[in-house]
Design a protein around this motif. Structure first.
Motif, PDB file in Angstrom:
ATOM      1  N   GLN A 154       0.746   2.406  10.380  1.00 56.94           N
ATOM      2  CA  GLN A 154      -0.405   2.297   9.740  1.00 56.94           C
ATOM      3  C   GLN A 154      -0.514   0.832   9.939  1.00 56.94           C
ATOM      4  O   GLN A 154      -1.573   0.197  10.188  1.00 56.94           O
ATOM      5  N   THR A 155       0.496   0.012   9.641  1.00 63.42           N
ATOM      6  CA  THR A 155       0.554  -1.411   9.763  1.00 63.42           C
ATOM      7  C   THR A 155       0.124  -1.818  11.529  1.00 63.42           C
ATOM      8  O   THR A 155      -0.669  -2.900  11.477  1.00 63.42           O
TER       9      THR A 155
ATOM     10  N   THR B 271      -1.989  -3.605   4.137  1.00 65.73           N
ATOM     11  CA  THR B 271      -1.087  -2.913   3.337  1.00 65.73           C
ATOM     12  C   THR B 271      -0.457  -3.999   2.648  1.00 65.73           C
ATOM     13  O   THR B 271       0.073  -3.823   1.434  1.00 65.73           O
TER      14      THR B 271
ATOM     15  N   ARG C   3      -2.264  -5.117  -0.231  1.00 67.63           N
ATOM     16  CA  ARG C   3      -2.177  -4.019  -1.285  1.00 67.63           C
ATOM     17  C   ARG C   3      -1.190  -3.995  -1.828  1.00 67.63           C
ATOM     18  O   ARG C   3      -0.966  -3.882  -3.304  1.00 67.63           O
ATOM     19  N   LYS C   4       0.159  -4.265  -1.229  1.00 67.26           N
ATOM     20  CA  LYS C   4       1.447  -4.533  -2.038  1.00 67.26           C
ATOM     21  C   LYS C   4       1.495  -5.863  -2.870  1.00 67.26           C
ATOM     22  O   LYS C   4       2.212  -5.574  -3.860  1.00 67.26           O
TER      23      LYS C   4
END
Length: 191
Positions: free
Chosen positions: A103-104, A125, A128-129
């Protein structure tokens, strides 16, 4: 008035609570040169104006993680297992944020192809983290740490160098001097 012999230089600098004195001397008559470095620790505890600083842990490389050692100033206010759960969760959030996954990789390639315009529409990502970390710290502070007079700041505020735990002072309360506490029985790392 002191005079230095020709070919001798001396200098000193103060950095991060340490004083470093270096002396370099050369002798034009011989090929041997002496270089001496002395490091003097000025402040061995990690306390500054009621704050506790949890240092980065570089034992596993440059990944963002913080030392899990229990700070002595939290004794009798925050149980050890609660602190361990908090610091473990913070370290896990950063590990997940920096993980290389399909995904990253896709997010990075898509960002390159769109000149990063894709980040105007979606969050990465990592972002979001970081939002998850802020929500976690807000919840922990509200439910646990504010009740005992502490506040954990987001490490992004300190450039990911340290995790800061500030002492809260209520309005009208006079701060009292606490005795200096050695935070760690381990020797201080110097570079």
């Amino acid at each position: 008035m002191d005079s230095k012999p020709a070919g001798t230089a001396a200098g000193g600098a103060v950095q991060n609570g340490t004083t470093t004195t270096s002396t370099y001397s050369t002798n034009t008559d011989s090929k041997n040169a002496a270089f001496e470095t002395q490091i003097i620790i000025l402040n061995q505890c990690r306390k500054l104006n009621g704050q506790i600083f949890i240092q980065r842990d570089y034992t596993r490389g440059l990944d963002v993680q913080f030392e899990a050692e229990y700070p002595a100033r939290l004794t009798e206010k925050v149980p050890r297992d609660v602190w361990e759960n908090t610091i473990t969760r913070i370290n896990r959030i950063f590990a997940d944020a920096e993980a290389i996954t399909p995904q990253t990789i896709f997010e990075t390639v898509l960002g390159c192809f769109t000149c990063y315009a894709s980040y105007l529409v979606t969050k990465s990502t990592y972002r979001r983290k970081l939002d998850e970390l802020q929500e976690f710290l807000d919840r922990e502070n509200r439910d646990i740490y504010h009740h005992v007079g502490f506040h954990i700041r987001n490490p992004m505020e300190r450039g990911l160098r340290v995790l800061e735990i500030a002492m809260l002072i209520r309005q009208g309360e006079i701060p009292h001097e606490e005795p200096e506490i050695q935070e760690s029985s381990r020797p201080i790392r110097t570079i």
